[in-house]
Motif scaffolding. Structure first.
Motif, short mmCIF file in Angstrom:
data_model
loop_
_atom_site.label_atom_id
_atom_site.label_comp_id
_atom_site.label_asym_id
_atom_site.label_seq_id
_atom_site.Cartn_x
_atom_site.Cartn_y
_atom_site.Cartn_z
N LEU A 146 44.69 -59.98 11.23
CA LEU A 146 43.38 -59.69 10.76
C LEU A 146 43.38 -58.10 10.95
N THR A 147 44.08 -57.38 11.79
CA THR A 147 44.23 -55.91 12.15
C THR A 147 45.09 -55.39 10.84
N LYS A 148 45.95 -56.15 10.17
CA LYS A 148 46.86 -55.56 9.17
C LYS A 148 45.62 -55.29 7.80
N PHE A 149 44.95 -56.60 7.66
CA PHE A 149 43.94 -56.46 6.54
C PHE A 149 43.28 -54.98 6.85
N LEU A 150 42.36 -55.14 8.10
CA LEU A 150 41.46 -53.93 8.29
C LEU A 150 42.43 -52.73 8.18
N TYR A 151 43.66 -52.61 8.78
CA TYR A 151 44.38 -51.33 8.70
C TYR A 151 44.53 -50.89 7.02
N PHE A 152 44.95 -51.67 6.00
CA PHE A 152 45.03 -51.31 4.70
C PHE A 152 43.73 -51.10 4.38
N ALA A 153 42.64 -51.81 4.39
CA ALA A 153 41.28 -51.66 3.94
C ALA A 153 41.08 -50.25 4.26
N GLY A 154 41.35 -49.83 5.59
CA GLY A 154 40.73 -48.76 6.24
C GLY A 154 41.20 -47.46 5.65
N GLN A 155 42.64 -47.50 5.27
CA GLN A 155 43.50 -46.64 4.61
C GLN A 155 43.24 -46.34 3.07
N ALA A 156 42.51 -47.25 2.34
CA ALA A 156 42.20 -47.44 1.04
C ALA A 156 40.76 -46.95 0.74
#
Length: 182
Positions: free
Chosen positions: A78-88
């Motif tokens: 779930l933090t992988k999803f959050l990381y990329f969402a947060g970057q984009a």
């Protein structure tokens, strides 16, 4: 990040989620099965959308808490999803999300043990194991992790050692054992 940007336009987060899971699972054979199981839940798309909305409006910890309600989606993914969402996404409240998985938890646990022993706390290993276990992290633990990573990054940047001043670079350095407590 293109998948996240496309999801932002369509408001359909499943494809962006799949892209982050493919990146995270790599060539392991069980990634597609686990990803399908998460997305098969009736509320999965709504939870993904709510998490992204919370990421923008309230920050990474609130988004983490919502994503952590999906069965089969552990903190590492779930933090992988959050990381990329947060970057984009251009506007994210508070610190941008970072990835937290068992590798990073292990590095931080070893670091806490080493620092504790260096100052004479013989019980530091037991406390570090309790605090930095390998899974099941609450949103509070994720908040503590983010605060520590951002603070450590600031200290490194202030140390005049040509540190790139990016918390995700610190995360990568810890994950890949380029820099560690040993």
């Amino acid at each position: 990040m293109a998948a996240v940007r496309a999801a932002e336009q369509s408001d359909c987060w499943a494809e962006a989620f799949v892209a982050t899971q493919v990146w995270g699972y790599g060539v392991t054979g069980y990634g597609p099965y686990r990803t399908r199981q998460v997305l098969a839940q009736p509320r999965a798309e709504a939870v993904l959308a709510e998490a992204v909305s919370l990421l923008v409006d309230e920050g990474a910890v609130a988004a983490y808490e919502v994503l952590n309600t999906l069965d089969g989606l552990g903190p590492a993914f779930l933090t992988k999803f959050l990381y990329f969402a947060g970057q984009a996404l251009p506007d994210v409240k508070g610190p941008r999300p970072l990835i937290l998985d068992s590798v990073l938890a292990g590095v931080l646990r070893r670091h806490a043990t080493k620092v504790g022993r260096a100052v004479g706390y013989e019980w530091s290993e037991a406390i570090a194991k309790w605090i930095g276990r390998d899974s099941g992290w609450s949103s509070h633990r994720y908040d503590v992790y983010l605060r520590w990573m951002y603070a450590a990054n600031e200290r490194l940047a202030a140390a005049s050692i040509d540190w790139p001043a990016a918390p995700d670079v610190l995360e990568l350095a810890l994950f890949s054992a380029v820099w560690g407590p040993e």
